[in-house]
Design an enzyme around this catalytic site. Sequence first.
Site, PDB file in Angstrom:
ATOM      1  CB  CYS A   1      89.044  -6.289  -1.155  1.00 45.82           C
ATOM      2  SG  CYS A   1      91.171  -6.032  -0.980  1.00 45.82           S
TER       3      CYS A   1
ATOM      4  NE  ARG B   1      83.808  -5.930   0.780  1.00 45.38           N
ATOM      5  CZ  ARG B   1      83.025  -6.993   1.281  1.00 45.38           C
ATOM      6  NH1 ARG B   1      82.254  -6.429   1.720  1.00 45.38           N
ATOM      7  NH2 ARG B   1      83.788  -8.000   1.072  1.00 45.38           N
TER       8      ARG B   1
ATOM      9  CG  ASN C   1      87.161  -9.422  -1.101  1.00 41.96           C
ATOM     10  OD1 ASN C   1      88.441  -9.130  -0.369  1.00 41.96           O
ATOM     11  ND2 ASN C   1      86.335  -9.573  -0.523  1.00 41.96           N
TER      12      ASN C   1
ATOM     13  CD  GLU D   1      85.467   1.069  15.355  1.00 44.93           C
ATOM     14  OE1 GLU D   1      86.319   0.574  14.811  1.00 44.93           O
ATOM     15  OE2 GLU D   1      84.572   0.897  16.282  1.00 44.93           O
TER      16      GLU D   1
ATOM     17  CG  HIS E   1      92.016  -4.742  41.478  1.00 47.53           C
ATOM     18  ND1 HIS E   1      92.111  -5.225  42.363  1.00 47.53           N
ATOM     19  CD2 HIS E   1      90.426  -5.022  41.574  1.00 47.53           C
ATOM     20  CE1 HIS E   1      90.866  -5.718  43.143  1.00 47.53           C
ATOM     21  NE2 HIS E   1      90.234  -5.024  42.434  1.00 47.53           N
TER      22      HIS E   1
HETATM   23  C1  F6R Z   1      83.661  -1.882  15.474  1.00 51.15           C
HETATM   24  C2  F6R Z   1      83.276  -3.181  13.941  1.00 51.15           C
HETATM   25  C3  F6R Z   1      84.362  -4.396  13.778  1.00 51.15           C
HETATM   26  C4  F6R Z   1      83.211  -4.911  14.013  1.00 51.15           C
HETATM   27  C5  F6R Z   1      83.386  -6.846  14.118  1.00 51.15           C
HETATM   28  C6  F6R Z   1      82.905  -7.931  13.742  1.00 51.15           C
HETATM   29  O1  F6R Z   1      82.981  -0.870  15.225  1.00 51.15           O
HETATM   30  O2  F6R Z   1      82.710  -2.647  12.743  1.00 51.15           O
HETATM   31  O3  F6R Z   1      84.686  -4.376  15.736  1.00 51.15           O
HETATM   32  O4  F6R Z   1      82.054  -5.051  14.490  1.00 51.15           O
HETATM   33  O5  F6R Z   1      85.054  -7.042  12.638  1.00 51.15           O
HETATM   34  O6  F6R Z   1      82.035  -7.531  12.308  1.00 51.15           O
HETATM   35  P1  F6R Z   1      80.637  -8.210  12.350  1.00 51.15           P
HETATM   36  O7  F6R Z   1      79.593  -7.581  13.051  1.00 51.15           O
HETATM   37  O8  F6R Z   1      80.509  -8.096  10.511  1.00 51.15           O
HETATM   38  O9  F6R Z   1      81.045  -9.606  11.859  1.00 51.15           O
END
Ligand code: F6R
Length: 609
Positions: free
Chosen positions: A2, A27, A100, A488, A504
């Site tokens: 959010c 977000r 949020n 993703e 494996h």
């Molecule tokens: C993948 C991605 C997420 C972030 C994860 C951690 O492309 O962006 O897997 O790496 O949510 O986020 P941070 O680095 O902001 O703690």
Amino acid sequence: MCGIIGYIGKSKAAPILVDGLKRLEYRGYDSAGISTINNRNIIVEKDIGKINEIEGKTNFSKLDGNIGISHCRWGTHGKITRENAHPHVDCSGKISIVHNGIIENFSELKEMLIKKDHKFKSLTDTEVIAHLLEENYNGDIEQAARKALQQIEGSYALGILCSDEPNRLIAARNESPLILGLGKNENFIASDVPAILKYTKKIIYLENNEMAVLTDKNVSVKDINGKVIDKKIHKIEWNSELAEKGGFEHYMLKEIHEQPRAITETLNGRVENGNVNLSEEINLSEQELRKIKRIVIVACGTSWHAALAGEFMLEELAKIPVEVEYASEFRYRNPIIDEGTLVIAISQSGETADTLAAIREAKEKNAKILSIINVKGSSIERESDSVLYTYAGPEIGVASTKAFTTQLIVLYIFTLFMSGLRKTLDKEKIKGLIERLRKLPLQMDALLNNDEEIRKIADIYKSRKNALFLGRGVNFPIALEGALKLKEVSYIHAEGYPAAEMKHGPIALIDKEMPVVFVAPKDIYTYKKVLGNIEEVKARGGIAIVIATEDDKEIKKKADHAIYIPKNLYTLSSILAVIPLQLLAYYVAVDRGLDPDKPRNLSKSVTVE
Ligand code: F6R
């Protein structure tokens, strides 16, 4: 998780809010809404979909009023419907709010409010706050907010409007990020800096249990009991163009292309004259650093992959034992931390709830925390003993790209720094490694300007349902990252594995439909073994796509497709190998007609556990 932006000033609020929402859309993008006050009336426009779609079907950006709040949603409580979208309004229609976070005691509060005859229109936890404000309102919205916050348990970043008080915007924070932007005759609230960078670079970071009252001329911050707090004003160094697409179709592609610059900036001032210079940045004394017997790295997602590569670097060169933990698991298994343990937290946003919780757990056990962070002023930074920034600039694309490679760079220079301190490498060796490190930005540039083969491969395999990514040693986390990027943004099921583990189990999946991406730059460690793994895939009819070193003729004979990267040292080659994997994921997503900047169900900053 959010996004919130609010405005009070002399200009029309709605266009500023819509513009800000577009920058915060990473977000959350399942629904969005705006509320303004015009002629002492609360107006609300909201709908499901992305901001551009909502803009097309509502009056969204044309609402009148010089004060407003807005929100883009990544739903937690309640389905994705117009009713559940923010802003939420009380029964009288005089108070509107955006939120949020998660209100943990919302069921009890809702029950109590229903008994008092409040009528709920949504299934969200947030709506209780609007009714709670109404319940506590006695002509002073600040006072009502304070009372309501004392009843709420959970996390929140809040923006509040009251039509009876059209010259005040209220903000509050607990465990969800919220900043205040200070302008000239105008002020802002936002979840993140890029949303308001165009208007101001003067920022106040709200802390937990703090509230702010904004007028067009003034901002005052108080604690939840009403005590005034003197806050520091921070000057943001990012320039606003970094938060624009700059001629690229998507932020993801722009950010992939920004990596040579981001790496150069991350190295600037830190590696000079053959030395790594981190002593002034690291807030830990040489004595404290020498005492380290073991390092535990906590992180999530892509940052966790960087941590795995960091483990390899630190053990190989600095000879320090390292363990890498999913931040979300760390505190649930009573981790063994003693005074010889340094805990490193890696996070682009610095707001990931699980990483924050992990460092709190480590701090309770008296560990020193060093964090590797991209967003200055973030919660993780503020709770760490020391911080090393990645100078990637704002990362807007939901899939992390430039943050990842700059994290690898920071881990590498930290490794060299520790190696010097512990004398596991001599000065000449470190100097040589730095020379090779310095080559990376130019080598990346060359790779980025030569992506024909990757586009071709993306086009051929865009409709496959599965893919495997394999690598060994330091290339294993790179393979994991390649798989994560593909899944993703393209929604193709992809798995990363250590190449030798294939036999494996995963080998059972290999058939003529299965593309297998090998990360196999030439090295003296595992290259020959990986050649064997390629043979195993080919023997079962699989498709071998190999990321290989530029002069590798052997690979050409074995692979269906070879993507060449420039020659560098083993660990540094793995950083170069990230580029084709990111581009592959990007082009596959675009070829499938998907928007890689807004992958379904994802949010850039996961601020809930
Ligand atoms: C993948 C991605 C997420 C972030 C994860 C951690 O492309 O962006 O897997 O790496 O949510 O986020 P941070 O680095 O902001 O703690």
